[in-house]
Design a protein around this motif. Structure first.
Motif, PDB file in Angstrom:
ATOM      1  N   ASP A 104       0.769  -1.217  -0.005  1.00 54.83           N
ATOM      2  CA  ASP A 104      -0.009   0.035   0.066  1.00 54.83           C
ATOM      3  C   ASP A 104       0.864   1.218  -0.006  1.00 54.83           C
ATOM      4  OD1 ASP A 104      -2.225  -1.605  -0.039  1.00 54.83           O
ATOM      5  OD2 ASP A 104      -2.669  -1.361   1.973  1.00 54.83           O
ATOM      6  N   ASN A 105       2.006   1.297   0.949  1.00 53.12           N
ATOM      7  CA  ASN A 105       2.666   2.526   0.720  1.00 53.12           C
ATOM      8  C   ASN A 105       3.546   2.615  -0.438  1.00 53.12           C
ATOM      9  OD1 ASN A 105       2.854   3.573   3.474  1.00 53.12           O
ATOM     10  ND2 ASN A 105       4.533   2.156   4.169  1.00 53.12           N
ATOM     11  N   ILE A 106       3.878   1.662  -1.290  1.00 52.18           N
ATOM     12  CA  ILE A 106       4.456   1.754  -2.496  1.00 52.18           C
ATOM     13  C   ILE A 106       3.556   2.464  -3.743  1.00 52.18           C
ATOM     14  CG2 ILE A 106       5.485   0.759  -4.554  1.00 52.18           C
ATOM     15  CD1 ILE A 106       6.864  -1.488  -2.540  1.00 52.18           C
ATOM     16  N   GLU A 107       2.417   1.578  -3.439  1.00 51.54           N
ATOM     17  CA  GLU A 107       1.492   2.217  -4.383  1.00 51.54           C
ATOM     18  C   GLU A 107       1.004   3.748  -4.069  1.00 51.54           C
ATOM     19  OE1 GLU A 107      -2.654   0.173  -4.220  1.00 51.54           O
ATOM     20  OE2 GLU A 107      -3.443   1.437  -5.633  1.00 51.54           O
ATOM     21  N   ALA A 108       0.855   4.220  -2.721  1.00 46.55           N
ATOM     22  CA  ALA A 108       0.663   5.503  -2.430  1.00 46.55           C
ATOM     23  C   ALA A 108       1.919   6.262  -3.094  1.00 46.55           C
ATOM     24  CB  ALA A 108       0.524   5.780  -0.994  1.00 46.55           C
ATOM     25  N   THR A 109       3.068   6.023  -3.067  1.00 52.02           N
ATOM     26  CA  THR A 109       4.247   6.659  -3.526  1.00 52.02           C
ATOM     27  C   THR A 109       4.086   6.719  -4.861  1.00 52.02           C
ATOM     28  OG1 THR A 109       5.416   5.772  -1.486  1.00 52.02           O
ATOM     29  CG2 THR A 109       6.722   6.814  -3.391  1.00 52.02           C
ATOM     30  N   ILE A 110       3.687   5.760  -5.340  1.00 53.88           N
ATOM     31  CA  ILE A 110       3.557   5.772  -7.109  1.00 53.88           C
ATOM     32  C   ILE A 110       2.438   6.805  -7.521  1.00 53.88           C
ATOM     33  CG2 ILE A 110       3.334   4.565  -8.989  1.00 53.88           C
ATOM     34  CD1 ILE A 110       4.761   2.120  -7.793  1.00 53.88           C
ATOM     35  N   ASN A 111       1.421   6.608  -6.637  1.00 58.99           N
ATOM     36  CA  ASN A 111       0.381   7.608  -7.327  1.00 58.99           C
ATOM     37  C   ASN A 111       0.620   9.184  -6.765  1.00 58.99           C
ATOM     38  OD1 ASN A 111      -1.050   5.467  -7.895  1.00 58.99           O
ATOM     39  ND2 ASN A 111      -2.240   5.081  -6.013  1.00 58.99           N
ATOM     40  N   ALA A 112       1.306   9.431  -5.863  1.00 59.28           N
ATOM     41  CA  ALA A 112       1.588  10.829  -5.363  1.00 59.28           C
ATOM     42  C   ALA A 112       2.877  11.321  -6.300  1.00 59.28           C
ATOM     43  CB  ALA A 112       2.334  10.854  -4.091  1.00 59.28           C
ATOM     44  N   ASN A 113       3.462  10.495  -7.179  1.00 57.85           N
ATOM     45  CA  ASN A 113       4.594  10.954  -8.110  1.00 57.85           C
ATOM     46  C   ASN A 113       4.249  10.467  -9.547  1.00 57.85           C
ATOM     47  OD1 ASN A 113       6.774  12.244  -6.096  1.00 57.85           O
ATOM     48  ND2 ASN A 113       5.979  10.183  -5.327  1.00 57.85           N
ATOM     49  N   ALA A 114       2.974  10.470  -9.849  1.00 59.26           N
ATOM     50  CA  ALA A 114       2.521   9.732 -10.937  1.00 59.26           C
ATOM     51  C   ALA A 114       3.027  10.515 -12.192  1.00 59.26           C
ATOM     52  CB  ALA A 114       1.012   9.381 -11.085  1.00 59.26           C
ATOM     53  N   ALA A 115       3.301  11.704 -12.168  1.00 62.04           N
ATOM     54  CA  ALA A 115       4.140  12.567 -13.352  1.00 62.04           C
ATOM     55  C   ALA A 115       5.246  11.986 -13.571  1.00 62.04           C
ATOM     56  CB  ALA A 115       3.980  13.733 -13.019  1.00 62.04           C
ATOM     57  N   ASN A 116       6.112  11.489 -12.442  1.00 60.53           N
ATOM     58  CA  ASN A 116       7.568  11.100 -12.785  1.00 60.53           C
ATOM     59  C   ASN A 116       7.762   9.480 -12.685  1.00 60.53           C
ATOM     60  OD1 ASN A 116       8.088  13.733 -13.085  1.00 60.53           O
ATOM     61  ND2 ASN A 116       7.765  14.417 -10.958  1.00 60.53           N
ATOM     62  N   ILE A 117       6.880   8.820 -12.041  1.00 62.55           N
ATOM     63  CA  ILE A 117       7.552   7.510 -11.856  1.00 62.55           C
ATOM     64  C   ILE A 117       6.322   6.442 -12.082  1.00 62.55           C
ATOM     65  CG2 ILE A 117       9.120   7.884 -10.097  1.00 62.55           C
ATOM     66  CD1 ILE A 117       7.250   7.036  -7.763  1.00 62.55           C
ATOM     67  N   SER A 118       6.484   5.348 -12.463  1.00 65.68           N
ATOM     68  CA  SER A 118       5.345   4.638 -12.916  1.00 65.68           C
ATOM     69  C   SER A 118       5.836   2.920 -12.123  1.00 65.68           C
ATOM     70  CB  SER A 118       5.129   4.486 -14.161  1.00 65.68           C
ATOM     71  OG  SER A 118       4.448   3.472 -14.722  1.00 65.68           O
ATOM     72  N   LEU A 119       4.862   2.299 -11.860  1.00 69.56           N
ATOM     73  CA  LEU A 119       4.790   0.790 -11.596  1.00 69.56           C
ATOM     74  C   LEU A 119       5.258  -0.099 -12.885  1.00 69.56           C
ATOM     75  CD1 LEU A 119       4.712  -1.319  -9.387  1.00 69.56           C
ATOM     76  CD2 LEU A 119       2.377  -1.803 -10.220  1.00 69.56           C
ATOM     77  N   ALA A 120       6.392  -0.656 -12.653  1.00 67.50           N
ATOM     78  CA  ALA A 120       6.659  -1.415 -13.988  1.00 67.50           C
ATOM     79  C   ALA A 120       6.834  -2.889 -13.579  1.00 67.50           C
ATOM     80  CB  ALA A 120       8.150  -1.018 -14.349  1.00 67.50           C
ATOM     81  N   THR A 132       9.996   7.368 -22.507  1.00 66.28           N
ATOM     82  CA  THR A 132       9.156   8.436 -22.078  1.00 66.28           C
ATOM     83  C   THR A 132       9.471   9.450 -20.745  1.00 66.28           C
ATOM     84  OG1 THR A 132       7.703   7.310 -20.679  1.00 66.28           O
ATOM     85  CG2 THR A 132       6.953   7.558 -22.936  1.00 66.28           C
ATOM     86  N   GLY A 133      10.734   9.164 -20.397  1.00 66.32           N
ATOM     87  CA  GLY A 133      11.417   9.929 -19.156  1.00 66.32           C
ATOM     88  C   GLY A 133      10.898   9.657 -17.723  1.00 66.32           C
ATOM     89  N   LYS A 134      10.174   8.476 -17.485  1.00 64.13           N
ATOM     90  CA  LYS A 134       9.536   8.313 -16.442  1.00 64.13           C
ATOM     91  C   LYS A 134      10.595   7.175 -15.708  1.00 64.13           C
ATOM     92  CE  LYS A 134       4.650   8.928 -16.417  1.00 64.13           C
ATOM     93  NZ  LYS A 134       3.313   8.170 -16.007  1.00 64.13           N
ATOM     94  N   LYS A 135      10.639   7.302 -14.528  1.00 59.65           N
ATOM     95  CA  LYS A 135      11.499   6.189 -13.767  1.00 59.65           C
ATOM     96  C   LYS A 135      10.487   5.056 -13.409  1.00 59.65           C
ATOM     97  CE  LYS A 135      14.752   9.138 -12.757  1.00 59.65           C
ATOM     98  NZ  LYS A 135      15.952   8.925 -13.845  1.00 59.65           N
ATOM     99  N   SER A 136      11.133   3.896 -13.598  1.00 64.41           N
ATOM    100  CA  SER A 136      10.290   2.720 -13.140  1.00 64.41           C
ATOM    101  C   SER A 136      10.579   2.321 -11.930  1.00 64.41           C
ATOM    102  CB  SER A 136      10.859   1.481 -14.083  1.00 64.41           C
ATOM    103  OG  SER A 136      10.448   1.839 -15.461  1.00 64.41           O
ATOM    104  N   ILE A 137       9.343   1.746 -11.153  1.00 60.25           N
ATOM    105  CA  ILE A 137       9.400   1.134  -9.880  1.00 60.25           C
ATOM    106  C   ILE A 137       9.021  -0.241  -9.960  1.00 60.25           C
ATOM    107  CG2 ILE A 137       8.764   1.153  -7.400  1.00 60.25           C
ATOM    108  CD1 ILE A 137      10.125   3.788  -8.248  1.00 60.25           C
ATOM    109  N   PHE A 138       9.810  -1.205  -9.722  1.00 66.77           N
ATOM    110  CA  PHE A 138       9.448  -2.605  -9.662  1.00 66.77           C
ATOM    111  C   PHE A 138       9.443  -3.194  -8.353  1.00 66.77           C
ATOM    112  CE2 PHE A 138      11.629  -2.653 -13.805  1.00 66.77           C
ATOM    113  CZ  PHE A 138      10.987  -3.480 -14.616  1.00 66.77           C
ATOM    114  N   ILE A 139       8.733  -4.129  -8.139  1.00 66.48           N
ATOM    115  CA  ILE A 139       8.491  -4.688  -6.553  1.00 66.48           C
ATOM    116  C   ILE A 139       9.031  -6.272  -6.428  1.00 66.48           C
ATOM    117  CG2 ILE A 139       6.906  -5.183  -4.784  1.00 66.48           C
ATOM    118  CD1 ILE A 139       5.035  -3.195  -5.880  1.00 66.48           C
TER     119      ILE A 139
END
Ligand code: ZN
Length: 398
Positions: A104-120, A132-139
């Motif tokens: 949930d914490n990870i999801e909230a962090t990604i949502n709060a920074n959705a312009a710059n990062i994305s779940l991959a 596209t210049g976004k950072k990828s967050i994997f889990i």
């Protein structure tokens, strides 16, 4: 696909000319991936904002968006880390609840920074986000403990976005023995064998970091897919049981897998024994119930006290040069196709000249100095890991 290859070829030529001019610009052009960080431990902390710049000297951790940009890191695995606690129905349930809270914490962090990062969740995501210049967050999940004895939970975590499971952490669990605990199962347990089969079926990467040597060889025999060691070094260079022996790496080469070297100094360079520190850490573990089954407030206190111990008994930090000695050793033993990078930042990872993610370029500079080609360096920074990831995906059976 053809277009992508042309693009890759043009960018490689471009890299060659950049490399001649400036290793720093060259580093920024690479597709870089870090396969293991404990940054989720930071996400609940007051005063830490992943989306901005945080001061590493004032408890600001090792990774945030601003410093990822500075250090040219494109993709990062956040570990859902669960310390090993009681192996009972109640303990397993609590581990699952803790894991869910971290997701949930990870999801909230990604949502709060959705312009710059994305779940991959796939190699394709990492490549597309980089364009596209976004950072990828994997889990990834560090420790199979939250699965308990329920195989179905593996698919549950896969659906939540997890793409690897580190089978255990520093203590044995129901899946296998740990490299830093007593012998219990002599490798994988019966349940652990089922876990391997299920992960193969789902196309989920098996992470052999932390597991005992016997468990490692059991996995090698059983897994139909290549594996990763998400944050491990060479034991021949640094004699820590967490690191892989030459025999293990030779087997990993046959399996087609990859060793992701980490920057945790105790795994990089042999340290002088420090029994006082070990005692302090052990006392802390006991005080906070091995960091499991405690309240959020207690967890915060435990982290503060852990940091104080780290400051008080700071051993000698290894250097980027020491790290690249591991890379050299692995390359000489099993070749350039089986080594990559998994820092262990925010889980203790720190070198004297690579204290946080902003300084990753120093590793590329050292690789350039030692004569690695642009192609080799790209393999190290993500090519090898993504090859294994794609292979594991492609072997998914339904
Ligand atoms: Zn670890």
């Amino acid at each position: 696909m053809k277009y992508f290859k042309q693009l890759l070829f043009i960018s490689l030529l471009f890299s060659l000319s950049l490399l001649a001019q400036n290793p720093e610009d060259f580093h920024k052009k690479l597709l870089t991936l870090d396969s293991h960080t404990d940054t989720p431990l930071m996400l609940g902390n007051e005063g830490f904002d992943f989306g901005s710049w945080n001061n590493p000297d004032e408890g600001g951790g090792r990774i945030d968006l601003a410093r990822m940009e500075e250090g040219g890191l494109d993709a990062v695995f956040f570990a859902v880390f669960i310390g090993q606690g009681k192996r009972s129905e109640e303990g397993n349930l609590k581990a699952k609840m803790s894991a869910d809270a971290i997701f949930d914490n990870i999801e909230a962090t990604i949502n709060a920074n959705a312009a710059n990062i994305s779940l991959a969740t796939s190699p394709a995501d990492a490549r597309r986000n980089a364009i596209t210049g976004k950072k990828s967050i994997f889990i990834g999940i560090e420790n199979g403990y939250p699965i308990g004895n329920d195989l179905r939970l593996i698919e549950n975590y896969y659906q939540k976005g997890a793409r690897y499971i580190t089978l255990c952490h520093s203590k044995n669990n129901d899946i296998c023995d740990s490299s830093t605990d007593s012998t219990e199962h002599h490798g994988l347990s019966k349940f652990g064998e089922e876990v391997i089969n299920e992960m193969n079926r789902l196309g989920m990467m098996i992470d052999v970091s932390h597991i005992s040597d016997e468990a490692f060889f059991d996995v090698m025999k059983l897994s139909k897919a290549p594996v990763i060691a998400s944050h491990s070094n060479a034991r021949d260079i640094c004699k820590h049981p967490r690191n892989l022996t030459d025999d293990m790496m030779l087997e990993l080469k046959k399996n087609g897998g990859v060793v992701q070297v980490c920057v945790l100094s105790a795994y990089v360079k042999n340290q002088a024994p420090n029994p006082e520190k070990e005692r302090a850490v052990e006392e802390l573990r006991i005080k906070y119930n091995n960091f499991t089954d405690i309240s959020e407030d207690q967890m915060k206190l435990a982290r503060q006290e852990w940091r104080a111990i780290e400051r008080k008994y700071k051993g000698e930090l290894a250097s980027v040069s020491d790290l690249v000695d591991h890379i050299d050793h692995i390359v000489q033993l099993i070749g350039i196709d089986h080594v990559g990078f998994g820092s262990d930042f925010d889980g203790g990872g720190e070198l004297s000249d690579c204290k946080d993610v902003s300084q990753l370029g120093n590793i590329t500079s050292e690789l350039v100095n030692r004569g690695y080609s642009p192609d080799d360096i790209q393999k190290f920074w993500s090519g090898n890991f993504l090859r294994v990831f794609s292979k594991v995906e492609s072997l998914r059976t339904n």
